[in-house]
Motif scaffolding. Structure first.
Motif, PDB file in Angstrom:
ATOM      1  N   THR A 174      66.479 -12.892   8.032  1.00 32.47           N
ATOM      2  CA  THR A 174      66.932 -14.208   7.595  1.00 32.47           C
ATOM      3  C   THR A 174      65.812 -15.240   7.562  1.00 32.47           C
ATOM      4  O   THR A 174      65.835 -16.163   6.755  1.00 32.47           O
ATOM      5  N   GLY A 175      64.824 -15.101   8.460  1.00 32.57           N
ATOM      6  CA  GLY A 175      63.740 -16.085   8.520  1.00 32.57           C
ATOM      7  C   GLY A 175      64.183 -17.429   9.061  1.00 32.57           C
ATOM      8  O   GLY A 175      63.482 -18.433   8.883  1.00 32.57           O
ATOM      9  N   GLU A 176      65.342 -17.484   9.749  1.00 33.66           N
ATOM     10  CA  GLU A 176      65.886 -18.748  10.226  1.00 33.66           C
ATOM     11  C   GLU A 176      65.353 -19.160  11.600  1.00 33.66           C
ATOM     12  O   GLU A 176      65.267 -20.344  11.903  1.00 33.66           O
ATOM     13  N   THR A 177      65.014 -18.177  12.435  1.00 30.34           N
ATOM     14  CA  THR A 177      64.673 -18.487  13.824  1.00 30.34           C
ATOM     15  C   THR A 177      63.468 -19.415  13.961  1.00 30.34           C
ATOM     16  O   THR A 177      63.535 -20.396  14.716  1.00 30.34           O
ATOM     17  N   PRO A 178      62.328 -19.176  13.280  1.00 30.44           N
ATOM     18  CA  PRO A 178      61.195 -20.098  13.438  1.00 30.44           C
ATOM     19  C   PRO A 178      61.532 -21.528  13.026  1.00 30.44           C
ATOM     20  O   PRO A 178      61.154 -22.487  13.721  1.00 30.44           O
ATOM     21  N   ALA A 179      62.234 -21.683  11.908  1.00 32.53           N
ATOM     22  CA  ALA A 179      62.590 -23.033  11.444  1.00 32.53           C
ATOM     23  C   ALA A 179      63.532 -23.720  12.423  1.00 32.53           C
ATOM     24  O   ALA A 179      63.382 -24.920  12.705  1.00 32.53           O
ATOM     25  N   ALA A 180      64.503 -22.974  12.957  1.00 38.36           N
ATOM     26  CA  ALA A 180      65.431 -23.557  13.919  1.00 38.36           C
ATOM     27  C   ALA A 180      64.717 -23.929  15.215  1.00 38.36           C
ATOM     28  O   ALA A 180      65.006 -24.972  15.825  1.00 38.36           O
ATOM     29  N   MET A 181      63.776 -23.108  15.647  1.00 38.60           N
ATOM     30  CA  MET A 181      62.994 -23.434  16.848  1.00 38.60           C
ATOM     31  C   MET A 181      62.224 -24.734  16.659  1.00 38.60           C
ATOM     32  O   MET A 181      62.198 -25.596  17.551  1.00 38.60           O
ATOM     33  N   ALA A 182      61.557 -24.874  15.513  1.00 43.62           N
ATOM     34  CA  ALA A 182      60.798 -26.094  15.247  1.00 43.62           C
ATOM     35  C   ALA A 182      61.698 -27.318  15.249  1.00 43.62           C
ATOM     36  O   ALA A 182      61.314 -28.394  15.730  1.00 43.62           O
ATOM     37  N   GLU A 183      62.919 -27.159  14.747  1.00 39.84           N
ATOM     38  CA  GLU A 183      63.872 -28.282  14.738  1.00 39.84           C
ATOM     39  C   GLU A 183      64.295 -28.644  16.155  1.00 39.84           C
ATOM     40  O   GLU A 183      64.345 -29.829  16.525  1.00 39.84           O
ATOM     41  N   TYR A 184      64.594 -27.638  16.975  1.00 40.31           N
ATOM     42  CA  TYR A 184      64.988 -27.905  18.359  1.00 40.31           C
ATOM     43  C   TYR A 184      63.858 -28.563  19.148  1.00 40.31           C
ATOM     44  O   TYR A 184      64.099 -29.432  19.983  1.00 40.31           O
ATOM     45  N   LEU A 185      62.627 -28.154  18.884  1.00 41.68           N
ATOM     46  CA  LEU A 185      61.478 -28.672  19.624  1.00 41.68           C
ATOM     47  C   LEU A 185      60.918 -29.956  19.025  1.00 41.68           C
ATOM     48  O   LEU A 185      60.098 -30.621  19.665  1.00 41.68           O
ATOM     49  N   GLY A 186      61.304 -30.281  17.790  1.00 45.46           N
ATOM     50  CA  GLY A 186      60.761 -31.463  17.136  1.00 45.46           C
ATOM     51  C   GLY A 186      59.300 -31.319  16.781  1.00 45.46           C
ATOM     52  O   GLY A 186      58.533 -32.294  16.835  1.00 45.46           O
ATOM     53  N   LEU A 187      58.886 -30.105  16.392  1.00 45.75           N
ATOM     54  CA  LEU A 187      57.484 -29.824  16.091  1.00 45.75           C
ATOM     55  C   LEU A 187      57.290 -29.638  14.589  1.00 45.75           C
ATOM     56  O   LEU A 187      58.197 -29.184  13.887  1.00 45.75           O
ATOM     57  N   PRO A 188      56.095 -29.970  14.084  1.00 43.70           N
ATOM     58  CA  PRO A 188      55.785 -29.611  12.692  1.00 43.70           C
ATOM     59  C   PRO A 188      55.682 -28.099  12.557  1.00 43.70           C
ATOM     60  O   PRO A 188      55.271 -27.415  13.503  1.00 43.70           O
ATOM     61  N   GLN A 189      56.049 -27.596  11.392  1.00 42.38           N
ATOM     62  CA  GLN A 189      56.013 -26.152  11.193  1.00 42.38           C
ATOM     63  C   GLN A 189      55.398 -25.822   9.842  1.00 42.38           C
ATOM     64  O   GLN A 189      55.472 -26.610   8.900  1.00 42.38           O
ATOM     65  N   ILE A 190      54.789 -24.639   9.794  1.00 41.20           N
ATOM     66  CA  ILE A 190      54.266 -24.085   8.547  1.00 41.20           C
ATOM     67  C   ILE A 190      54.795 -22.663   8.453  1.00 41.20           C
ATOM     68  O   ILE A 190      54.596 -21.851   9.362  1.00 41.20           O
ATOM     69  N   THR A 191      55.464 -22.349   7.360  1.00 41.51           N
ATOM     70  CA  THR A 191      56.060 -21.031   7.177  1.00 41.51           C
ATOM     71  C   THR A 191      55.216 -20.185   6.233  1.00 41.51           C
ATOM     72  O   THR A 191      54.350 -20.693   5.520  1.00 41.51           O
ATOM     73  N   SER A 192      55.484 -18.883   6.244  1.00 44.15           N
ATOM     74  CA  SER A 192      54.830 -17.915   5.342  1.00 44.15           C
ATOM     75  C   SER A 192      53.306 -18.019   5.412  1.00 44.15           C
ATOM     76  O   SER A 192      52.623 -18.065   4.395  1.00 44.15           O
ATOM     77  N   VAL A 193      52.769 -18.047   6.620  1.00 40.91           N
ATOM     78  CA  VAL A 193      51.331 -18.228   6.827  1.00 40.91           C
ATOM     79  C   VAL A 193      50.608 -16.910   6.568  1.00 40.91           C
ATOM     80  O   VAL A 193      51.005 -15.848   7.059  1.00 40.91           O
ATOM     81  N   MET A 194      49.525 -16.992   5.784  1.00 45.33           N
ATOM     82  CA  MET A 194      48.688 -15.835   5.492  1.00 45.33           C
ATOM     83  C   MET A 194      47.398 -15.839   6.313  1.00 45.33           C
ATOM     84  O   MET A 194      46.821 -14.792   6.569  1.00 45.33           O
ATOM     85  N   ALA A 195      46.917 -17.017   6.705  1.00 43.57           N
ATOM     86  CA  ALA A 195      45.694 -17.153   7.501  1.00 43.57           C
ATOM     87  C   ALA A 195      45.739 -18.499   8.188  1.00 43.57           C
ATOM     88  O   ALA A 195      46.358 -19.451   7.686  1.00 43.57           O
ATOM     89  N   LEU A 196      45.090 -18.603   9.356  1.00 46.40           N
ATOM     90  CA  LEU A 196      45.067 -19.868  10.087  1.00 46.40           C
ATOM     91  C   LEU A 196      43.767 -20.016  10.840  1.00 46.40           C
ATOM     92  O   LEU A 196      43.093 -19.023  11.152  1.00 46.40           O
TER      93      LEU A 196
END
Length: 289
Positions: free
Chosen positions: A124-146
């Motif tokens: 589903t890919g929902e867990t990372p986005a929901a975690m960021a919402e609960y924590l109030g953190l900026p998020q970047i999805t579908s990361v290929m390199a960092l």
């Protein structure tokens, strides 16, 4: 720098297993488990960042006692600590797991949280986005390199877009990033790591130790309910029609082959030099004419 990696234990699909037709679930006796491939990429990224910037890596998993085997795999790879959250008192959907993971991560005060973009089972890919919402953190999805900035205050990530396009995004820390599967090759655990992981202690938490009250529990449980579950439709078989002008032999041949027509081909024989000339002539006659 403190990096938290969230992992999930999924069914190892490289081994065959039987399916319970009533529950539409694999039979527990037939299945083996492994760490979700995208989460292993997140684990490798965390270990690489620790090697270049220092700090510690803490891995968190949510699920029953068997999840500790996946956590010990990450400890063997090089993680410093591991934590398992028992989610038995919440409904097994992604928002509930995200709440537990977010509450556990918040208690660690991490600088960076890494997850896999989606799991191999539900996807589903929902867990990372929901975690960021609960924590109030900026998020970047579908990361290929960092990569981290030299001062360690921001992270720059290359995000995967449609049709092969890429987008480079920079955001301040702390932040949550979800990595695509296959972007990094997870390292093999050394023998010393396997031995140390076998004897390592894993912190265990549940709804009570994470101080999730009944109001929060009822709220997250009411977010969704499963109506039904079904198997995918079978793939349709290729159909073919018998032409009226075909002979009995041709009809039988087409029925036996499932409608596949014979492909005509020529077999070239001879010395390499002669074969080259024949092939060149065929290309000039049929392709480059």
């Amino acid at each position: 720098m403190k990096i938290v990696v969230c992992i999930k234990q999924v069914i190892d699909v490289t081994f065959p297993f039987a399916l319970d037709q009533e529950k539409i679930e694999p039979l527990e006796a037939d299945i083996f488990y492994t760490v979700n491939p995208a989460d292993l990429c997140a684990m490798e990224a965390a270990l690489s960042l620790r090697e270049s910037n220092g700090g510690e890596v803490i891995v968190i998993g949510c699920g029953p006692e068997r999840v500790e085997k996946a956590l010990k795999t990450c400890l063997a790879m090089g993680a410093d600590q591991a934590m398992r959250i028992d989610a038995a008192r919440l409904k097994p959907h992604s928002q509930a797991k995200a709440l537990l993971l977010a509450r556990a991560a918040a208690g660690l005060s991490p600088d960076l949280i890494l997850c896999g973009s989606r799991s191999l089972d539900e996807g589903t890919g929902e867990t990372p986005a929901a975690m960021a919402e609960y924590l109030g953190l900026p998020q970047i999805t579908s990361v290929m390199a960092l990569a981290l900035s030299p001062d360690g205050q921001t992270v720059r990530a290359e995000k995967k877009l449609e049709r092969g396009r890429r987008e480079t995004i920079e955001c301040p820390l702390p932040a949550l990033l979800s990595l695509e599967a296959g972007v990094l090759k997870p390292r093999y655990a050394p023998l010393t790591g396997l031995l140390n992981a076998h004897a390592a202690q894993i912190d265990r938490h549940d709804v009570n130790s994470l101080e999730i009250n009944n109001t929060e529990k009822m709220a997250v449980d009411s977010l969704r309910r499963q109506i039904r579950q079904s198997l995918p439709r079978p793939r349709p078989k290729k159909s073919f029609s018998l032409e009226s002008g075909m002979t009995a032999e041709e009809r039988m041949e087409m029925m036996m082959s499932g409608g596949m027509k014979k492909s005509n081909g020529d077999l070239l024989e001879g010395l390499p030099g002669d074969l080259g000339k024949k092939l060149s002539g065929i290309l000039q006659e049929k392709v480059f004419k």
